[in-house]
Design a protein around this motif. Structure first.
Motif, PDB file in Angstrom:
ATOM      1  N   ASN A   5       0.844  -0.880   0.107  1.00 39.91           N
ATOM      2  CA  ASN A   5       0.130   0.169  -0.364  1.00 39.91           C
ATOM      3  C   ASN A   5       1.329   1.323  -0.371  1.00 39.91           C
ATOM      4  O   ASN A   5       0.476   2.740  -0.338  1.00 39.91           O
ATOM      5  N   TYR A   8       0.829   2.541  -3.403  1.00 36.48           N
ATOM      6  CA  TYR A   8      -0.569   2.415  -4.443  1.00 36.48           C
ATOM      7  C   TYR A   8      -0.212   3.711  -5.448  1.00 36.48           C
ATOM      8  O   TYR A   8      -0.233   4.060  -6.383  1.00 36.48           O
ATOM      9  N   PHE A 217      -7.391   0.910   3.668  1.00 40.24           N
ATOM     10  CA  PHE A 217      -6.283   1.030   3.285  1.00 40.24           C
ATOM     11  C   PHE A 217      -4.751  -0.262   3.715  1.00 40.24           C
ATOM     12  O   PHE A 217      -4.161  -0.477   3.122  1.00 40.24           O
ATOM     13  N   THR A 220      -5.812  -4.218   2.811  1.00 37.96           N
ATOM     14  CA  THR A 220      -5.979  -4.098   1.316  1.00 37.96           C
ATOM     15  C   THR A 220      -4.823  -5.061   1.618  1.00 37.96           C
ATOM     16  O   THR A 220      -4.214  -5.778   1.626  1.00 37.96           O
ATOM     17  N   ASN A 221      -3.644  -4.470   2.504  1.00 40.41           N
ATOM     18  CA  ASN A 221      -2.657  -4.613   2.651  1.00 40.41           C
ATOM     19  C   ASN A 221      -2.122  -5.866   2.887  1.00 40.41           C
ATOM     20  O   ASN A 221      -1.411  -6.620   2.752  1.00 40.41           O
ATOM     21  N   ASN A 276      -7.319  -3.029  -5.950  1.00 44.02           N
ATOM     22  CA  ASN A 276      -7.022  -2.462  -4.447  1.00 44.02           C
ATOM     23  C   ASN A 276      -6.966  -1.546  -4.205  1.00 44.02           C
ATOM     24  O   ASN A 276      -7.576  -0.675  -3.009  1.00 44.02           O
ATOM     25  N   THR A 277      -6.599  -0.811  -5.314  1.00 47.66           N
ATOM     26  CA  THR A 277      -6.926   0.672  -4.988  1.00 47.66           C
ATOM     27  C   THR A 277      -8.130   1.233  -5.201  1.00 47.66           C
ATOM     28  O   THR A 277      -8.514   2.590  -4.291  1.00 47.66           O
ATOM     29  N   VAL A 280      -9.829   1.144  -2.075  1.00 48.06           N
ATOM     30  CA  VAL A 280      -9.619   2.766  -1.347  1.00 48.06           C
ATOM     31  C   VAL A 280     -10.182   3.589  -1.546  1.00 48.06           C
ATOM     32  O   VAL A 280     -10.237   4.925  -0.784  1.00 48.06           O
TER      33      VAL A 280
END
Length: 296
Positions: A5, A8, A217, A220-221, A276-277, A280
């Motif tokens: 992350n 990103y 945030f 996801t990581n 994934n971004t 976020v």
């Protein structure tokens, strides 16, 4: 734990630039359509005379008024791939070419493969190829929309378009031939990228329910790292097979394997840094999941 992350924003900027460059190439340069989509005649021949080269072959064929002619080496130094338009639609054009080459260079050529595709058939194949890609993307959209919440669906679809556009942009940049095998490669890339994204998304959604106090945030990581071993094993084993095809499968399979290699790498990348971004940016949380489930 790897801090995916942390990068990103940087990778999003790089991806946006690559997509814009790819779109520019597709609009202004276009794609190098092969005989499957453009129509014409393809001849693969082998020369037994080492003095014969691409320039001499091209000069000889240009004198025959065949229309647009392409001559290039195909595999080793003795093999050539000839493509021409046959604008006058001469029926026995291959026999005429063979006769002309024999007169100019002697009986030094072995005609290994001849393919003819008419303009009507090529137009239908191009249309079918575009429909196949469009339908596959639409079905993926429907599947992911049913399987996940709309935020996840948006992330997956953006990642898919990212992979397809950049792959086609690379083919445009390098003027690589687009034929039916490349369409098959693009469709495979779509499936591979979606599969990789769904695995990570499943873990993200599971962790959203488990860790309600952790922001998306960080979540996801955590999810990417938890599925990383599976992602790497799948990608590496797939790439090993594709590299074997690329180096040992012959010239005919090189375009297909090259597209697949590039697509697998970018499919893995987009599952991590594009899909994934989006989650976020949309600030997905446990409340988002619960609201969507309440609607159902």
């Amino acid at each position: 734990m790897i801090r995916f992350n942390k990068f990103y924003t940087q990778f999003n900027i790089i991806s946006a630039l690559l997509v814009l460059i790819s779109l520019g190439l597709l609009i202004f340069k276009g794609l190098n359509f092969g005989i499957d989509f453009k129509g014409g005649t393809l001849i693969e021949l082998r020369s037994s005379d080492k003095k014969i080269n691409v320039s001499s072959l091209r000069d000889n064929l240009n004198q025959m008024d065949l229309g647009d002619v392409s001559v290039k080496r195909f595999g080793n130094d003795q093999d050539y791939l000839i493509k021409f338009e046959n604008k006058n639609n001469v029926k026995n054009i291959v026999e005429e070419i063979k006769s002309n080459l024999d007169k100019s260079f002697g009986n030094n050529f072995d005609f290994r493969r001849v393919e003819n595709v008419g303009p009507k058939v090529s137009a239908e194949l191009l249309k079918s190829g575009i429909i196949a890609i469009s339908v596959s993307l639409a079905l993926m959209l429907i599947y992911i929309w049913i399987r996940f919440e709309w935020q996840f669906s948006l992330g997956a679809i953006v990642a898919l378009f990212h992979d397809v556009i950049i792959t086609l942009g690379l083919f445009s940049l390098l003027s690589l031939e687009i034929n039916l095998s490349i369409i098959a490669a693009v469709l495979t890339i779509v499936g591979y990228s979606m599969n990789d994204t769904v695995v990570i998304f499943d873990r993200v959604r599971e962790n959203l329910r488990k860790y309600s106090d952790i922001k998306i945030f960080e979540l996801t990581n955590i999810s990417i790292n938890e599925t990383l071993s599976r992602t790497l094993i799948t990608s590496i084993t797939t790439l090993l097979a594709l590299f074997a095809i690329f180096f040992f499968g012959g010239e005919i399979l090189k375009g297909f394997s090259f597209a697949m290699i590039f697509g697998v790498i970018f499919g893995t990348y987009s599952s991590i840094y594009i899909a994934n971004t989006i989650l976020v940016r949309l600030n997905v949380s446990q409340k988002t999941i619960l609201k969507e489930e309440e609607k159902i």
